[in-house]
Enzyme design. Structure first.
Site, short mmCIF file in Angstrom:
data_model
loop_
_atom_site.label_atom_id
_atom_site.label_comp_id
_atom_site.label_asym_id
_atom_site.label_seq_id
_atom_site.Cartn_x
_atom_site.Cartn_y
_atom_site.Cartn_z
N PRO A 10 7.44 -2.90 -20.76
CA PRO A 10 8.01 -4.13 -20.68
C PRO A 10 9.00 -3.45 -19.72
CG PRO A 10 8.27 -2.81 -22.90
CD PRO A 10 6.87 -2.13 -21.60
N ASN A 11 9.47 -4.58 -19.56
CA ASN A 11 11.15 -4.78 -17.68
C ASN A 11 10.37 -4.32 -16.65
OD1 ASN A 11 12.89 -5.85 -19.73
ND2 ASN A 11 13.24 -3.94 -21.09
N ARG A 18 16.14 -3.97 -11.45
CA ARG A 18 16.54 -3.37 -12.72
C ARG A 18 17.19 -1.91 -12.09
NH1 ARG A 18 12.34 -0.66 -15.95
NH2 ARG A 18 13.75 -0.20 -18.10
N TYR A 23 14.96 3.11 -10.21
CA TYR A 23 13.65 2.82 -10.44
C TYR A 23 13.33 2.55 -9.06
CZ TYR A 23 14.45 2.35 -15.60
OH TYR A 23 14.37 3.24 -16.85
N ASN A 74 2.16 2.64 -17.11
CA ASN A 74 3.66 3.07 -17.77
C ASN A 74 4.00 2.30 -18.98
OD1 ASN A 74 6.59 3.61 -17.55
ND2 ASN A 74 6.03 2.99 -15.59
N ALA A 77 9.44 1.49 -22.34
CA ALA A 77 10.24 1.93 -23.15
C ALA A 77 9.65 2.04 -24.30
CB ALA A 77 11.23 0.51 -23.10
N HIS A 80 8.45 5.79 -25.96
CA HIS A 80 8.82 6.55 -26.88
C HIS A 80 8.91 6.02 -28.10
CE1 HIS A 80 10.85 7.50 -22.41
NE2 HIS A 80 11.14 6.51 -22.37
N ASP A 87 -1.37 4.73 -30.79
CA ASP A 87 -3.43 5.00 -31.38
C ASP A 87 -4.14 3.96 -30.14
OD1 ASP A 87 -2.42 6.15 -33.23
OD2 ASP A 87 -1.86 4.71 -34.96
N GLU A 98 -1.10 9.18 -17.85
CA GLU A 98 1.09 8.12 -18.17
C GLU A 98 2.13 8.79 -17.13
OE1 GLU A 98 2.55 9.23 -21.94
OE2 GLU A 98 4.66 9.58 -21.35
N HIS A 100 5.93 7.30 -14.95
CA HIS A 100 7.23 7.45 -15.72
C HIS A 100 7.34 7.56 -13.92
CE1 HIS A 100 6.22 6.80 -19.60
NE2 HIS A 100 6.70 8.05 -19.83
N LEU A 101 7.98 6.31 -13.51
CA LEU A 101 8.88 5.95 -12.49
C LEU A 101 9.80 7.91 -11.85
CD1 LEU A 101 9.06 2.37 -11.79
CD2 LEU A 101 8.35 3.29 -10.11
N SER A 102 10.84 7.45 -13.10
CA SER A 102 12.27 7.89 -13.66
C SER A 102 12.15 9.81 -14.28
CB SER A 102 13.23 7.39 -13.84
OG SER A 102 12.70 7.57 -15.14
N ARG A 107 16.84 12.61 -18.98
CA ARG A 107 17.73 11.41 -19.13
C ARG A 107 18.29 11.35 -20.22
NH1 ARG A 107 15.39 5.83 -16.73
NH2 ARG A 107 16.94 4.74 -17.72
N ARG A 111 14.65 9.14 -24.24
CA ARG A 111 13.51 9.72 -23.49
C ARG A 111 13.02 10.80 -23.76
NH1 ARG A 111 15.21 4.34 -20.66
NH2 ARG A 111 17.00 4.35 -20.63
C1 DQA Z 1 10.20 4.67 -17.71
C2 DQA Z 1 11.01 5.31 -17.97
C3 DQA Z 1 11.48 4.40 -19.76
O1 DQA Z 1 12.23 5.77 -20.34
C4 DQA Z 1 11.80 3.45 -19.35
O2 DQA Z 1 12.15 2.55 -20.82
C5 DQA Z 1 11.07 2.37 -18.61
C6 DQA Z 1 10.70 2.94 -17.04
C7 DQA Z 1 10.30 5.11 -15.81
O3 DQA Z 1 8.99 4.78 -15.49
O4 DQA Z 1 10.84 5.86 -15.77
O5 DQA Z 1 11.59 1.54 -18.90
O6 DQA Z 1 8.79 4.11 -18.16
#
Ligand code: DQA
Length: 145
Positions: A10-11, A18, A23, A74, A77, A80, A87, A98, A100-102, A107, A111
């Site tokens: 998501p997002n 964003r 990011y 990725n 959110a 978490h 599952d 898995e 993550h950009l950040s 953080r 997270r």
């Molecule tokens: C994220 C880190 C997550 O905590 C956050 O909710 C995201 C992006 C990352 O790629 O850094 O939407 O997965």
């Protein structure tokens, strides 16, 4: 040719606009283009999806149980919170990486915990675009022909 399912949660469709301090400035299309270039070099084929919906991500994982040799995800959110995605990953017999950009560990405290990482081969966090590129290399490496 190894087939890799790439899932963006998501997002991530908002990348570029964003919170660039976390990011970066690349759009999702630009990240996908870089992944596709690397996939060509690695001799892999990508199936790429983005969804804002937890259920859709679960369904996409299930639908690719047979057709994907590995998964790069990725979960954003849902990392978490989502026992359902965890599952689905655990039910897939494929290696899952898995990314993550950040750096999620640097953080907010909420997270720091990943519901999904423990059922993945590993987690790459904090390298921006390179989290995805390193993750793709790891997924291709982990995939069986
Ligand atoms: C994220 C880190 C997550 O905590 C956050 O909710 C995201 C992006 C990352 O790629 O850094 O939407 O997965």
């Amino acid at each position: 040719m190894k087939k890799i399912l790439v899932l963006h949660g998501p997002n991530l469709n908002l990348l570029g606009l964003r919170e660039p301090e976390f990011y970066g400035h690349l759009t999702l299309e630009e990240i996908n283009a870089q992944l596709s270039n690397l996939a060509k070099d690695l001799g892999a084929e990508l199936m790429i999806f983005q969804s804002n919906s937890e259920g859709d991500l679960v369904t996409l994982i299930q639908e690719h149980f047979d057709s994907a040799d590995a998964i790069l995800i990725n979960p954003a959110a849902y990392t978490h919170t989502s026992i359902a995605i965890r599952d689905a990953i655990a039910a897939s017999s494929r290696p899952v990486v898995e990314v993550h950009l950040s750096n999620i560990h640097k953080r907010e405290e909420f997270r720091h915990h990943s519901m999904t990482a423990a059922v993945c081969v590993g987690q790459i966090s904090g390298f921006g675009l390179h989290s995805y590129l390193l993750g793709l290399r790891a997924a291709v490496e982990a995939a069986e022909d």
